[in-house]
Design an enzyme around this catalytic site. Structure first.
Site, PDB file in Angstrom:
ATOM      1  N   LYS A 155       0.833  -1.214   0.000  1.00  0.00           N
ATOM      2  CA  LYS A 155       0.000   0.000   0.000  1.00  0.00           C
ATOM      3  C   LYS A 155       0.864   1.259   0.000  1.00  0.00           C
ATOM      4  O   LYS A 155       0.695   2.133  -0.850  1.00  0.00           O
ATOM      5  CB  LYS A 155      -0.940   0.029   1.214  1.00  0.00           C
ATOM      6  CG  LYS A 155      -1.862  -1.177   1.311  1.00  0.00           C
ATOM      7  CD  LYS A 155      -2.804  -1.076   2.495  1.00  0.00           C
ATOM      8  CE  LYS A 155      -2.136  -1.048   3.858  1.00  0.00           C
ATOM      9  NZ  LYS A 155      -1.554  -2.326   4.284  1.00  0.00           N
TER      10      LYS A 155
ATOM     11  N   ARG B 150      -9.691   0.651   8.463  1.00  0.00           N
ATOM     12  CA  ARG B 150      -9.223  -0.672   8.860  1.00  0.00           C
ATOM     13  C   ARG B 150     -10.267  -1.437   9.665  1.00  0.00           C
ATOM     14  O   ARG B 150      -9.990  -2.573  10.074  1.00  0.00           O
ATOM     15  CB  ARG B 150      -7.956  -0.520   9.702  1.00  0.00           C
ATOM     16  CG  ARG B 150      -6.657  -0.739   8.907  1.00  0.00           C
ATOM     17  CD  ARG B 150      -5.496  -0.533   9.859  1.00  0.00           C
ATOM     18  NE  ARG B 150      -4.297  -1.224   9.496  1.00  0.00           N
ATOM     19  CZ  ARG B 150      -3.275  -0.683   8.854  1.00  0.00           C
ATOM     20  NH1 ARG B 150      -3.328   0.554   8.430  1.00  0.00           N
ATOM     21  NH2 ARG B 150      -2.191  -1.389   8.627  1.00  0.00           N
TER      22      ARG B 150
ATOM     23  N   ARG C 209      11.914  -5.294   5.434  1.00  0.00           N
ATOM     24  CA  ARG C 209      11.872  -3.840   5.669  1.00  0.00           C
ATOM     25  C   ARG C 209      12.406  -3.505   7.066  1.00  0.00           C
ATOM     26  O   ARG C 209      13.061  -2.488   7.257  1.00  0.00           O
ATOM     27  CB  ARG C 209      10.446  -3.313   5.500  1.00  0.00           C
ATOM     28  CG  ARG C 209      10.360  -1.814   5.712  1.00  0.00           C
ATOM     29  CD  ARG C 209       9.017  -1.232   5.341  1.00  0.00           C
ATOM     30  NE  ARG C 209       7.955  -1.722   6.207  1.00  0.00           N
ATOM     31  CZ  ARG C 209       6.662  -1.439   6.047  1.00  0.00           C
ATOM     32  NH1 ARG C 209       6.278  -0.684   5.046  1.00  0.00           N
ATOM     33  NH2 ARG C 209       5.768  -1.911   6.871  1.00  0.00           N
TER      34      ARG C 209
ATOM     35  N   ARG D  60      11.505   0.682  11.868  1.00  0.00           N
ATOM     36  CA  ARG D  60      10.144   0.506  12.386  1.00  0.00           C
ATOM     37  C   ARG D  60      10.110  -0.668  13.345  1.00  0.00           C
ATOM     38  O   ARG D  60      10.344  -1.811  12.958  1.00  0.00           O
ATOM     39  CB  ARG D  60       9.159   0.277  11.228  1.00  0.00           C
ATOM     40  CG  ARG D  60       8.619   1.570  10.668  1.00  0.00           C
ATOM     41  CD  ARG D  60       7.658   1.343   9.537  1.00  0.00           C
ATOM     42  NE  ARG D  60       6.461   0.592   9.921  1.00  0.00           N
ATOM     43  CZ  ARG D  60       5.382   0.486   9.155  1.00  0.00           C
ATOM     44  NH1 ARG D  60       5.367   1.079   7.970  1.00  0.00           N
ATOM     45  NH2 ARG D  60       4.344  -0.206   9.549  1.00  0.00           N
TER      46      ARG D  60
ATOM     47  N   ARG E 238      -0.318  -8.516  13.538  1.00  0.00           N
ATOM     48  CA  ARG E 238      -0.898  -7.535  12.609  1.00  0.00           C
ATOM     49  C   ARG E 238      -1.749  -8.246  11.563  1.00  0.00           C
ATOM     50  O   ARG E 238      -2.816  -7.754  11.178  1.00  0.00           O
ATOM     51  CB  ARG E 238       0.218  -6.722  11.940  1.00  0.00           C
ATOM     52  CG  ARG E 238       0.844  -5.719  12.905  1.00  0.00           C
ATOM     53  CD  ARG E 238       2.225  -5.288  12.477  1.00  0.00           C
ATOM     54  NE  ARG E 238       2.257  -4.541  11.237  1.00  0.00           N
ATOM     55  CZ  ARG E 238       3.376  -4.235  10.586  1.00  0.00           C
ATOM     56  NH1 ARG E 238       4.548  -4.630  11.072  1.00  0.00           N
ATOM     57  NH2 ARG E 238       3.320  -3.545   9.474  1.00  0.00           N
TER      58      ARG E 238
HETATM   59  P1  B4P Z   1       3.878  -1.767   2.300  1.00  0.00           P
HETATM   60  O1  B4P Z   1       2.834  -2.807   2.141  1.00  0.00           O
HETATM   61  O2  B4P Z   1       3.863  -0.643   1.341  1.00  0.00           O
HETATM   62  O3  B4P Z   1       3.720  -1.393   3.817  1.00  0.00           O
HETATM   63  P2  B4P Z   1       2.684  -0.422   4.536  1.00  0.00           P
HETATM   64  O4  B4P Z   1       1.809   0.328   3.606  1.00  0.00           O
HETATM   65  O5  B4P Z   1       3.538   0.396   5.383  1.00  0.00           O
HETATM   66  O6  B4P Z   1       1.697  -1.339   5.346  1.00  0.00           O
HETATM   67  P3  B4P Z   1       1.473  -1.542   6.894  1.00  0.00           P
HETATM   68  O7  B4P Z   1       0.088  -2.084   6.955  1.00  0.00           O
HETATM   69  O8  B4P Z   1       2.555  -2.373   7.418  1.00  0.00           O
HETATM   70  O9  B4P Z   1       1.656  -0.179   7.681  1.00  0.00           O
HETATM   71  P4  B4P Z   1       0.746   1.010   8.211  1.00  0.00           P
HETATM   72  O10 B4P Z   1       1.683   2.137   8.278  1.00  0.00           O
HETATM   73  O11 B4P Z   1      -0.508   1.192   7.399  1.00  0.00           O
HETATM   74  O12 B4P Z   1       5.342  -2.340   2.154  1.00  0.00           O
HETATM   75  C1  B4P Z   1       5.887  -3.369   2.917  1.00  0.00           C
HETATM   76  C2  B4P Z   1       7.247  -3.799   2.358  1.00  0.00           C
HETATM   77  O13 B4P Z   1       7.042  -4.546   1.172  1.00  0.00           O
HETATM   78  C3  B4P Z   1       8.201  -2.657   1.979  1.00  0.00           C
HETATM   79  O14 B4P Z   1       9.484  -2.961   2.449  1.00  0.00           O
HETATM   80  C4  B4P Z   1       8.199  -2.647   0.461  1.00  0.00           C
HETATM   81  O15 B4P Z   1       9.415  -2.240  -0.086  1.00  0.00           O
HETATM   82  C5  B4P Z   1       7.917  -4.092   0.136  1.00  0.00           C
HETATM   83  N1  B4P Z   1       7.217  -4.248  -1.119  1.00  0.00           N
HETATM   84  C6  B4P Z   1       6.177  -3.494  -1.557  1.00  0.00           C
HETATM   85  N2  B4P Z   1       5.771  -3.924  -2.778  1.00  0.00           N
HETATM   86  C7  B4P Z   1       6.575  -4.988  -3.104  1.00  0.00           C
HETATM   87  C8  B4P Z   1       6.648  -5.874  -4.236  1.00  0.00           C
HETATM   88  N3  B4P Z   1       5.829  -5.750  -5.281  1.00  0.00           N
HETATM   89  N4  B4P Z   1       7.578  -6.863  -4.218  1.00  0.00           N
HETATM   90  C9  B4P Z   1       8.411  -7.001  -3.167  1.00  0.00           C
HETATM   91  N5  B4P Z   1       8.412  -6.194  -2.078  1.00  0.00           N
HETATM   92  C10 B4P Z   1       7.496  -5.199  -2.049  1.00  0.00           C
HETATM   93  O16 B4P Z   1       0.277   0.568   9.687  1.00  0.00           O
HETATM   94  C11 B4P Z   1       1.166   0.392  10.772  1.00  0.00           C
HETATM   95  C12 B4P Z   1       0.381   0.272  12.095  1.00  0.00           C
HETATM   96  O17 B4P Z   1      -0.304   1.524  12.379  1.00  0.00           O
HETATM   97  C13 B4P Z   1      -0.751  -0.768  12.150  1.00  0.00           C
HETATM   98  O18 B4P Z   1      -0.274  -2.060  12.475  1.00  0.00           O
HETATM   99  C14 B4P Z   1      -1.668  -0.167  13.253  1.00  0.00           C
HETATM  100  O19 B4P Z   1      -1.187  -0.450  14.542  1.00  0.00           O
HETATM  101  C15 B4P Z   1      -1.566   1.330  13.032  1.00  0.00           C
HETATM  102  N6  B4P Z   1      -2.639   1.860  12.166  1.00  0.00           N
HETATM  103  C16 B4P Z   1      -2.458   2.444  10.944  1.00  0.00           C
HETATM  104  N7  B4P Z   1      -3.644   2.802  10.409  1.00  0.00           N
HETATM  105  C17 B4P Z   1      -4.600   2.436  11.306  1.00  0.00           C
HETATM  106  C18 B4P Z   1      -6.029   2.509  11.314  1.00  0.00           C
HETATM  107  N8  B4P Z   1      -6.707   3.032  10.281  1.00  0.00           N
HETATM  108  N9  B4P Z   1      -6.712   2.033  12.375  1.00  0.00           N
HETATM  109  C19 B4P Z   1      -6.053   1.520  13.429  1.00  0.00           C
HETATM  110  N10 B4P Z   1      -4.705   1.393  13.493  1.00  0.00           N
HETATM  111  C20 B4P Z   1      -3.973   1.852  12.424  1.00  0.00           C
END
Ligand code: B4P
Length: 193
Positions: free
Chosen positions: A14, A89, A128, A134, A146
């Site tokens: 994402k 979420r 990552r 992180r 998660r």
């Molecule tokens: P991404 O998948 O881009 O990671 P993300 O968006 O940060 O998702 P995440 O769900 O972990 O985090 P968020 O900040 O929303 O990438 C992951 C890795 O994969 C990267 O290293 C990337 O390089 C790699 N990658 C991507 N595409 C690839 C491909 N095609 N091939 C290979 N590798 C690839 O949430 C973090 C925390 O915040 C949650 O756990 C929760 O506690 C809280 N939170 C956030 N929003 C919330 C909400 N709405 N409600 C409640 N809690 C919330």
């Protein structure tokens, strides 16, 4: 106003895809994860509470994230659309978002749901964690929590929008460019429909 939700489990790409999508479609990027990490970095009371939950792999309470999104919508009245990344979420968050957008005369145009196998999600997040600093990416148990939270609480958000006929499943495994191409194709088709 054309609003997009980029949906999928943790590590599905994402955040990665959002950067390119907001540039191509001139959207305002709203990532609740980034907003929460900003609060943590500034050591606000909200950030200190959120960090405990995020470090355990749990979701932050709905009212906290809905409040952040509501403020962000108010702060950006002139944009051509929003890209919601990591929000909503829970079904309650989705219902709140629909209401907030309706008040502004808008709605969600499309929900793009990235599909990635659990094994690949864990691999990506641990990878990552080696460089991101992180704390929620370094421990496999936290990553699994998660994914459990996603299955228990977040997967239902797709059902909420499927009932509105807005969900498109997108294969999330392959190169970043390939997946970006699939996402762009789905958006272009929806915009020109
Ligand atoms: P991404 O998948 O881009 O990671 P993300 O968006 O940060 O998702 P995440 O769900 O972990 O985090 P968020 O900040 O929303 O990438 C992951 C890795 O994969 C990267 O290293 C990337 O390089 C790699 N990658 C991507 N595409 C690839 C491909 N095609 N091939 C290979 N590798 C690839 O949430 C973090 C925390 O915040 C949650 O756990 C929760 O506690 C809280 N939170 C956030 N929003 C919330 C909400 N709405 N409600 C409640 N809690 C919330």
């Amino acid at each position: 106003m054309f609003n997009i939700i980029l949906f999928g489990p943790p590590g599905s790409g994402k955040g990665t895809q959002s950067e390119q999508l907001v540039a191509k479609y001139n959207l305002k990027h709203l990532s609740t994860g980034d907003l929460l990490r900003g609060e943590i970095a500034a050591a606000t009371p909200l950030g200190i509470e959120a960090k405990k939950l995020m470090d355990a792999g749990q979701l932050v309470p709905d009212e906290v994230v809905v409040g952040m999104i509501s403020s962000a919508l108010d702060a950006n009245p002139q944009v051509s659309g929003f890209l919601f990344d990591g929000f909503p979420r829970t079904t309650a968050q989705a219902e709140s978002l629909d209401k907030l957008l309706k008040l502004k005369g808008g709605e969600i145009g499309i929900v793009l749901a990235l599909e990635v196998k659990e094994e690949e999600l864990i691999k990506r997040l641990l990878n990552r964690g080696l460089s991101s600093g992180r704390s929620d990416d370094t421990n496999e148990e936290v990553i699994k929590n998660r994914i459990v939270e996603y299955n228990n609480k977040t997967a239902a958000v797709a059902k909420h929008y499927a009932a509105q006929n807005k969900v498109q499943q997108i294969p999330g495994e392959g190169s970043v460019e390939e997946i970006f191409g699939l996402l762009s194709k789905a958006i272009d088709a929806e915009i020109s429909a």
